[in-house]
Design a protein around this motif. Structure first.
Motif, PDB file in Angstrom:
ATOM      1  N   GLY A 218       8.968   0.904   4.056  1.00 40.16           N
ATOM      2  CA  GLY A 218       7.760   0.091   4.149  1.00 40.16           C
ATOM      3  C   GLY A 218       8.047  -1.305   4.654  1.00 40.16           C
ATOM      4  O   GLY A 218       7.315  -1.842   5.488  1.00 40.16           O
TER       5      GLY A 218
ATOM      6  N   ALA B  86       2.622  -1.596   4.558  1.00 40.16           N
ATOM      7  CA  ALA B  86       2.123  -2.171   3.306  1.00 40.16           C
ATOM      8  C   ALA B  86       1.926  -1.090   2.250  1.00 40.16           C
ATOM      9  O   ALA B  86       2.319  -1.257   1.091  1.00 40.16           O
ATOM     10  CB  ALA B  86       0.817  -2.923   3.555  1.00 40.16           C
ATOM     11  N   VAL B  87       1.344   0.028   2.640  1.00 33.80           N
ATOM     12  CA  VAL B  87       1.117   1.128   1.696  1.00 33.80           C
ATOM     13  C   VAL B  87       2.448   1.687   1.202  1.00 33.80           C
ATOM     14  O   VAL B  87       2.641   1.893  -0.005  1.00 33.80           O
ATOM     15  CB  VAL B  87       0.243   2.234   2.342  1.00 33.80           C
TER      16      VAL B  87
ATOM     17  N   ALA C 190       5.389   0.229   1.105  1.00 36.11           N
ATOM     18  CA  ALA C 190       6.091  -0.754   0.285  1.00 36.11           C
ATOM     19  C   ALA C 190       5.485  -0.837  -1.113  1.00 36.11           C
ATOM     20  O   ALA C 190       6.214  -0.903  -2.109  1.00 36.11           O
ATOM     21  CB  ALA C 190       6.060  -2.119   0.960  1.00 36.11           C
ATOM     22  N   VAL C 191       4.168  -0.805  -1.207  1.00 33.25           N
ATOM     23  CA  VAL C 191       3.510  -0.873  -2.515  1.00 33.25           C
ATOM     24  C   VAL C 191       3.809   0.383  -3.337  1.00 33.25           C
ATOM     25  O   VAL C 191       4.128   0.292  -4.524  1.00 33.25           O
ATOM     26  CB  VAL C 191       1.990  -1.091  -2.348  1.00 33.25           C
ATOM     27  N   VAL C 192       3.735   1.543  -2.717  1.00 34.89           N
ATOM     28  CA  VAL C 192       4.031   2.788  -3.429  1.00 34.89           C
ATOM     29  C   VAL C 192       5.495   2.811  -3.869  1.00 34.89           C
ATOM     30  O   VAL C 192       5.799   3.193  -5.006  1.00 34.89           O
ATOM     31  CB  VAL C 192       3.686   4.011  -2.549  1.00 34.89           C
TER      32      VAL C 192
ATOM     33  N   PHE D  84      10.288   2.072  -0.315  1.00 36.50           N
ATOM     34  CA  PHE D  84      10.126   0.624  -0.295  1.00 36.50           C
ATOM     35  C   PHE D  84      10.818   0.015   0.926  1.00 36.50           C
ATOM     36  O   PHE D  84      10.236  -0.812   1.638  1.00 36.50           O
ATOM     37  CB  PHE D  84      10.674   0.024  -1.591  1.00 36.50           C
TER      38      PHE D  84
ATOM     39  N   SER E 196      11.872   6.271  -4.298  1.00 36.99           N
ATOM     40  CA  SER E 196      11.049   5.061  -4.330  1.00 36.99           C
ATOM     41  C   SER E 196      11.722   3.918  -3.584  1.00 36.99           C
ATOM     42  O   SER E 196      11.061   3.166  -2.865  1.00 36.99           O
ATOM     43  CB  SER E 196      10.780   4.644  -5.778  1.00 36.99           C
TER      44      SER E 196
ATOM     45  N   LEU F  87       7.463   0.197  -4.417  1.00 38.09           N
ATOM     46  CA  LEU F  87       7.639  -0.799  -5.457  1.00 38.09           C
ATOM     47  C   LEU F  87       7.079  -0.311  -6.790  1.00 38.09           C
ATOM     48  O   LEU F  87       7.682  -0.503  -7.842  1.00 38.09           O
ATOM     49  CB  LEU F  87       6.973  -2.106  -5.047  1.00 38.09           C
ATOM     50  N   PHE F  88       5.934   0.337  -6.746  1.00 35.24           N
ATOM     51  CA  PHE F  88       5.343   0.901  -7.953  1.00 35.24           C
ATOM     52  C   PHE F  88       6.254   1.960  -8.570  1.00 35.24           C
ATOM     53  O   PHE F  88       6.440   2.013  -9.773  1.00 35.24           O
ATOM     54  CB  PHE F  88       3.964   1.514  -7.637  1.00 35.24           C
TER      55      PHE F  88
END
Length: 64
Positions: free
Chosen positions: A13, A51-52, A54-56, A10, A6, A58-59
């Motif tokens: 991303g 963006a995708v 980084a969001v994944v 991140f 992860s 971060l999640f």
């Protein structure tokens, strides 16, 4: 192991977002946007992919 993946996602991303923004601001992209009305496809794909990712990432880091 999942936290490392992860974190890598991140960081990748964020890098894609940085380079996508640089491409978006480049002279070639500006000229293409002037004539076509939209920025270059490469810049848009880098920004969207960054963006995708980084969001994944971060999640994944926020999950327990």
């Amino acid at each position: 192991m999942k936290k490392a993946l992860s974190a890598g996602l991140f960081i990748a991303g964020l890098l894609l977002l940085y380079f996508g923004y640089q491409e978006y601001q480049s002279i070639g992209s500006e000229v293409e946007e002037f004539f076509t009305g939209s920025p270059s496809g490469q810049a848009m794909w880098m920004l969207i992919g960054g963006a995708v990712a980084a969001v994944v990432g971060l999640f994944g880091l926020m999950r327990k």
